[in-house]
Design an enzyme around this catalytic site. Sequence first.
Site, PDB file in Angstrom:
ATOM      1  N   ARG A  66     122.089 -15.311 -52.065  1.00  0.00           N
ATOM      2  CA  ARG A  66     122.185 -16.431 -53.047  1.00  0.00           C
ATOM      3  C   ARG A  66     120.787 -16.635 -53.483  1.00  0.00           C
ATOM      4  O   ARG A  66     120.377 -16.934 -54.589  1.00  0.00           O
ATOM      5  CB  ARG A  66     123.189 -17.404 -52.713  1.00  0.00           C
ATOM      6  N   VAL A  99     122.468 -25.827 -56.105  1.00  0.00           N
ATOM      7  CA  VAL A  99     121.605 -25.584 -55.190  1.00  0.00           C
ATOM      8  C   VAL A  99     120.367 -24.729 -55.624  1.00  0.00           C
ATOM      9  O   VAL A  99     119.609 -24.182 -54.874  1.00  0.00           O
ATOM     10  CB  VAL A  99     122.053 -25.464 -53.560  1.00  0.00           C
ATOM     11  N   ASP A 100     120.588 -24.337 -56.953  1.00  0.00           N
ATOM     12  CA  ASP A 100     119.643 -23.158 -57.379  1.00  0.00           C
ATOM     13  C   ASP A 100     118.435 -23.565 -57.984  1.00  0.00           C
ATOM     14  O   ASP A 100     117.997 -22.663 -58.418  1.00  0.00           O
ATOM     15  CB  ASP A 100     120.560 -22.389 -58.321  1.00  0.00           C
ATOM     16  N   HIS A 115     123.900 -31.896 -53.498  1.00  0.00           N
ATOM     17  CA  HIS A 115     124.275 -31.073 -52.397  1.00  0.00           C
ATOM     18  C   HIS A 115     123.083 -30.064 -51.654  1.00  0.00           C
ATOM     19  O   HIS A 115     123.430 -29.324 -50.992  1.00  0.00           O
ATOM     20  CB  HIS A 115     125.327 -29.762 -52.719  1.00  0.00           C
ATOM     21  N   CYS A 126     116.614 -30.484 -33.695  1.00  0.00           N
ATOM     22  CA  CYS A 126     115.446 -31.264 -33.808  1.00  0.00           C
ATOM     23  C   CYS A 126     115.179 -31.644 -35.187  1.00  0.00           C
ATOM     24  O   CYS A 126     113.939 -32.372 -35.441  1.00  0.00           O
ATOM     25  CB  CYS A 126     114.094 -30.617 -33.064  1.00  0.00           C
ATOM     26  N   THR A 184     131.777 -28.052 -64.096  1.00  0.00           N
ATOM     27  CA  THR A 184     132.123 -28.189 -62.672  1.00  0.00           C
ATOM     28  C   THR A 184     133.805 -28.288 -62.892  1.00  0.00           C
ATOM     29  O   THR A 184     134.251 -28.915 -63.906  1.00  0.00           O
ATOM     30  CB  THR A 184     131.564 -29.325 -62.179  1.00  0.00           C
ATOM     31  N   ALA A 226     128.243 -23.792 -71.598  1.00  0.00           N
ATOM     32  CA  ALA A 226     127.326 -24.536 -71.789  1.00  0.00           C
ATOM     33  C   ALA A 226     126.144 -24.259 -72.725  1.00  0.00           C
ATOM     34  O   ALA A 226     125.560 -24.741 -73.476  1.00  0.00           O
ATOM     35  CB  ALA A 226     126.529 -24.624 -70.350  1.00  0.00           C
TER      36      ALA A 226
HETATM   37  C1  BJW Z   1     131.417 -22.996 -67.148  1.00  0.00           C
HETATM   38  C2  BJW Z   1     130.961 -21.922 -67.213  1.00  0.00           C
HETATM   39  C3  BJW Z   1     130.124 -22.035 -68.411  1.00  0.00           C
HETATM   40  C4  BJW Z   1     132.682 -21.623 -65.561  1.00  0.00           C
HETATM   41  N1  BJW Z   1     129.740 -23.021 -68.860  1.00  0.00           N
HETATM   42  N2  BJW Z   1     131.373 -24.241 -67.643  1.00  0.00           N
HETATM   43  C5  BJW Z   1     140.797 -34.235 -50.056  1.00  0.00           C
HETATM   44  C6  BJW Z   1     140.794 -34.905 -51.076  1.00  0.00           C
HETATM   45  C7  BJW Z   1     139.402 -35.306 -51.591  1.00  0.00           C
HETATM   46  C8  BJW Z   1     138.434 -34.902 -50.738  1.00  0.00           C
HETATM   47  C9  BJW Z   1     138.584 -34.235 -49.718  1.00  0.00           C
HETATM   48  C10 BJW Z   1     140.072 -33.931 -49.346  1.00  0.00           C
HETATM   49  N3  BJW Z   1     139.606 -32.857 -48.156  1.00  0.00           N
HETATM   50  C11 BJW Z   1     138.494 -32.882 -47.748  1.00  0.00           C
HETATM   51  C12 BJW Z   1     137.495 -33.582 -48.801  1.00  0.00           C
HETATM   52  C13 BJW Z   1     136.302 -33.741 -48.691  1.00  0.00           C
HETATM   53  C14 BJW Z   1     135.308 -32.630 -49.432  1.00  0.00           C
HETATM   54  C15 BJW Z   1     136.052 -32.239 -50.560  1.00  0.00           C
HETATM   55  O1  BJW Z   1     135.956 -32.639 -51.567  1.00  0.00           O
HETATM   56  N4  BJW Z   1     137.002 -31.282 -50.532  1.00  0.00           N
HETATM   57  C16 BJW Z   1     137.640 -30.761 -51.630  1.00  0.00           C
HETATM   58  C17 BJW Z   1     137.599 -29.155 -51.851  1.00  0.00           C
HETATM   59  C18 BJW Z   1     139.212 -31.004 -51.190  1.00  0.00           C
HETATM   60  N5  BJW Z   1     134.033 -33.081 -49.692  1.00  0.00           N
HETATM   61  C19 BJW Z   1     133.190 -32.854 -48.621  1.00  0.00           C
HETATM   62  O2  BJW Z   1     133.532 -32.653 -47.546  1.00  0.00           O
HETATM   63  C20 BJW Z   1     131.809 -33.569 -49.024  1.00  0.00           C
HETATM   64  N6  BJW Z   1     131.447 -34.597 -48.174  1.00  0.00           N
HETATM   65  C21 BJW Z   1     132.034 -35.703 -47.805  1.00  0.00           C
HETATM   66  O3  BJW Z   1     133.235 -35.877 -48.346  1.00  0.00           O
HETATM   67  O4  BJW Z   1     131.715 -36.319 -46.761  1.00  0.00           O
HETATM   68  C22 BJW Z   1     132.261 -37.514 -46.275  1.00  0.00           C
HETATM   69  C23 BJW Z   1     131.660 -38.060 -45.108  1.00  0.00           C
HETATM   70  C24 BJW Z   1     131.190 -39.185 -44.913  1.00  0.00           C
HETATM   71  C25 BJW Z   1     130.310 -39.679 -43.932  1.00  0.00           C
HETATM   72  C26 BJW Z   1     130.076 -39.102 -42.900  1.00  0.00           C
HETATM   73  C27 BJW Z   1     130.740 -37.493 -43.001  1.00  0.00           C
HETATM   74  C28 BJW Z   1     131.508 -37.163 -44.118  1.00  0.00           C
HETATM   75  C29 BJW Z   1     130.793 -32.475 -48.966  1.00  0.00           C
HETATM   76  C30 BJW Z   1     131.014 -31.428 -49.929  1.00  0.00           C
HETATM   77  C31 BJW Z   1     130.104 -30.582 -49.943  1.00  0.00           C
HETATM   78  C32 BJW Z   1     130.155 -29.347 -51.046  1.00  0.00           C
HETATM   79  N7  BJW Z   1     129.390 -28.146 -50.715  1.00  0.00           N
HETATM   80  C33 BJW Z   1     129.446 -26.909 -51.630  1.00  0.00           C
HETATM   81  C34 BJW Z   1     128.684 -25.869 -50.785  1.00  0.00           C
HETATM   82  C35 BJW Z   1     127.363 -26.486 -50.354  1.00  0.00           C
HETATM   83  C36 BJW Z   1     126.147 -26.013 -51.488  1.00  0.00           C
HETATM   84  C37 BJW Z   1     126.065 -24.619 -51.533  1.00  0.00           C
HETATM   85  O5  BJW Z   1     126.327 -23.804 -50.871  1.00  0.00           O
HETATM   86  O6  BJW Z   1     126.053 -24.151 -52.933  1.00  0.00           O
HETATM   87  O7  BJW Z   1     128.959 -27.291 -52.793  1.00  0.00           O
HETATM   88  S1  BJW Z   1     131.274 -26.402 -51.749  1.00  0.00           S
HETATM   89  C38 BJW Z   1     131.051 -25.869 -53.545  1.00  0.00           C
HETATM   90  O8  BJW Z   1     131.774 -26.662 -54.440  1.00  0.00           O
HETATM   91  C39 BJW Z   1     129.544 -26.173 -53.836  1.00  0.00           C
HETATM   92  C40 BJW Z   1     129.430 -26.884 -55.236  1.00  0.00           C
HETATM   93  O9  BJW Z   1     128.566 -27.522 -55.475  1.00  0.00           O
HETATM   94  C41 BJW Z   1     130.908 -27.657 -55.091  1.00  0.00           C
HETATM   95  C42 BJW Z   1     131.413 -27.836 -56.527  1.00  0.00           C
HETATM   96  O10 BJW Z   1     131.890 -26.547 -57.105  1.00  0.00           O
HETATM   97  P1  BJW Z   1     131.771 -26.354 -58.675  1.00  0.00           P
HETATM   98  O11 BJW Z   1     130.124 -26.325 -59.045  1.00  0.00           O
HETATM   99  O12 BJW Z   1     132.488 -27.374 -59.467  1.00  0.00           O
HETATM  100  O13 BJW Z   1     132.055 -25.117 -59.085  1.00  0.00           O
HETATM  101  P2  BJW Z   1     133.734 -24.272 -59.413  1.00  0.00           P
HETATM  102  O14 BJW Z   1     133.558 -22.843 -59.219  1.00  0.00           O
HETATM  103  O15 BJW Z   1     134.767 -25.184 -58.664  1.00  0.00           O
HETATM  104  O16 BJW Z   1     133.744 -24.563 -60.793  1.00  0.00           O
HETATM  105  C43 BJW Z   1     132.836 -24.069 -61.734  1.00  0.00           C
HETATM  106  C44 BJW Z   1     133.301 -24.513 -63.274  1.00  0.00           C
HETATM  107  O17 BJW Z   1     132.465 -24.100 -64.210  1.00  0.00           O
HETATM  108  C45 BJW Z   1     134.799 -24.341 -63.790  1.00  0.00           C
HETATM  109  O18 BJW Z   1     135.563 -25.396 -64.200  1.00  0.00           O
HETATM  110  C46 BJW Z   1     134.520 -23.197 -64.664  1.00  0.00           C
HETATM  111  O19 BJW Z   1     135.581 -23.217 -65.933  1.00  0.00           O
HETATM  112  C47 BJW Z   1     133.180 -23.684 -65.411  1.00  0.00           C
HETATM  113  N8  BJW Z   1     132.520 -22.810 -66.057  1.00  0.00           N
HETATM  114  N9  BJW Z   1     131.559 -20.721 -66.711  1.00  0.00           N
HETATM  115  C48 BJW Z   1     130.191 -24.227 -68.531  1.00  0.00           C
HETATM  116  N10 BJW Z   1     129.475 -20.781 -69.075  1.00  0.00           N
END
Ligand code: BJW
Length: 237
Positions: A66, A99-100, A115, A126, A184, A226
């Site tokens: 990535r 993260v890009d 993120h 550490c 998103t 976008a």
């Molecule tokens: C276009 C397009 C074009 C296409 N133009 N648009 C149940 C309910 C609620 C929450 C939870 C649950 N069970 C667990 C949770 C919590 C969990 C969560 O949300 N899970 C859900 C999946 C259910 N969240 C967490 O764990 C977070 N932390 C947390 O809650 O901590 C609590 C805590 C408190 C105190 C102590 C300890 C803990 C952390 C979330 C971290 C997410 N990380 C990731 C990966 C890391 C970064 C990386 O490697 O890049 O982040 S996961 C991944 O998803 C990444 C993204 O940033 C994130 C969002 O995805 P995104 O960007 O929306 O992508 P897609 O593919 O889903 O959507 C793309 C969109 O683009 C689509 O709509 C397309 O249509 C559109 N599109 N082309 C415009 N040209």
Amino acid sequence: MERLVAALRAARSVFVLTGSGISAESGLPTFRGINGLWRTHRVEELASPEGFARDPVLVWTWYNERKSAHVRAEPNAGHDALARLERIVDDFTLATQNVDSLHLRAGSSNVLELHGNLREARCTRCGARRAFEATGLPLDEIDHECGGKFRPDIVWFGEPLPADVWRAAQTGAARADVILVVGTSAVVYPAAALATHYNERAFVAEVNPEPTAISDRIDCVLRGTAVELLPRLLDDL
Ligand code: BJW
């Protein structure tokens, strides 16, 4: 589009939330779209402390690939339009789940990376940091001398967002007159909550070619990419 333009013209404060869709037209895959799998793995398998503990080499191979794609990618007209928007709005906050680093490379300056980013790696034990070079982290350098392991400086599932970044995003969303959500699926929390949970007064709009988890709860849905829609929006302002 006209309603969003009118809302933006009247706005003193604007908050933008972006996700991987904004970088799709720069050639970077989204997480849950058609090419959302990496080889045969789902993001939830790779982007978690458990996944990293299970197979750090697999997880680093994913991030190295990535990183290399991010470095080759260029910001697109959608990123550029948001950088332009920042320059014409007095109070502007851009929170990205990506993260890009493409918003920064497009010239946006007030960017909250919810993120994390792929510019550094840090030790799980550490906290020592090292640069995450374009060539990737050599797989034989994952182990750190303290007994920990280097990991990407990002937020995985089950981990809290950086507290200062989260606080700034929440207050930016809460004081906004317009909230614009771009590229998103709005399924990952707490980031998705920024669109709908902290402000009942703002005009909330979405730019996305597909319906999302928030589409039926917001004021204005612009169906398109976008790159198609954001430059037009800025030209109309
Ligand atoms: C276009 C397009 C074009 C296409 N133009 N648009 C149940 C309910 C609620 C929450 C939870 C649950 N069970 C667990 C949770 C919590 C969990 C969560 O949300 N899970 C859900 C999946 C259910 N969240 C967490 O764990 C977070 N932390 C947390 O809650 O901590 C609590 C805590 C408190 C105190 C102590 C300890 C803990 C952390 C979330 C971290 C997410 N990380 C990731 C990966 C890391 C970064 C990386 O490697 O890049 O982040 S996961 C991944 O998803 C990444 C993204 O940033 C994130 C969002 O995805 P995104 O960007 O929306 O992508 P897609 O593919 O889903 O959507 C793309 C969109 O683009 C689509 O709509 C397309 O249509 C559109 N599109 N082309 C415009 N040209």
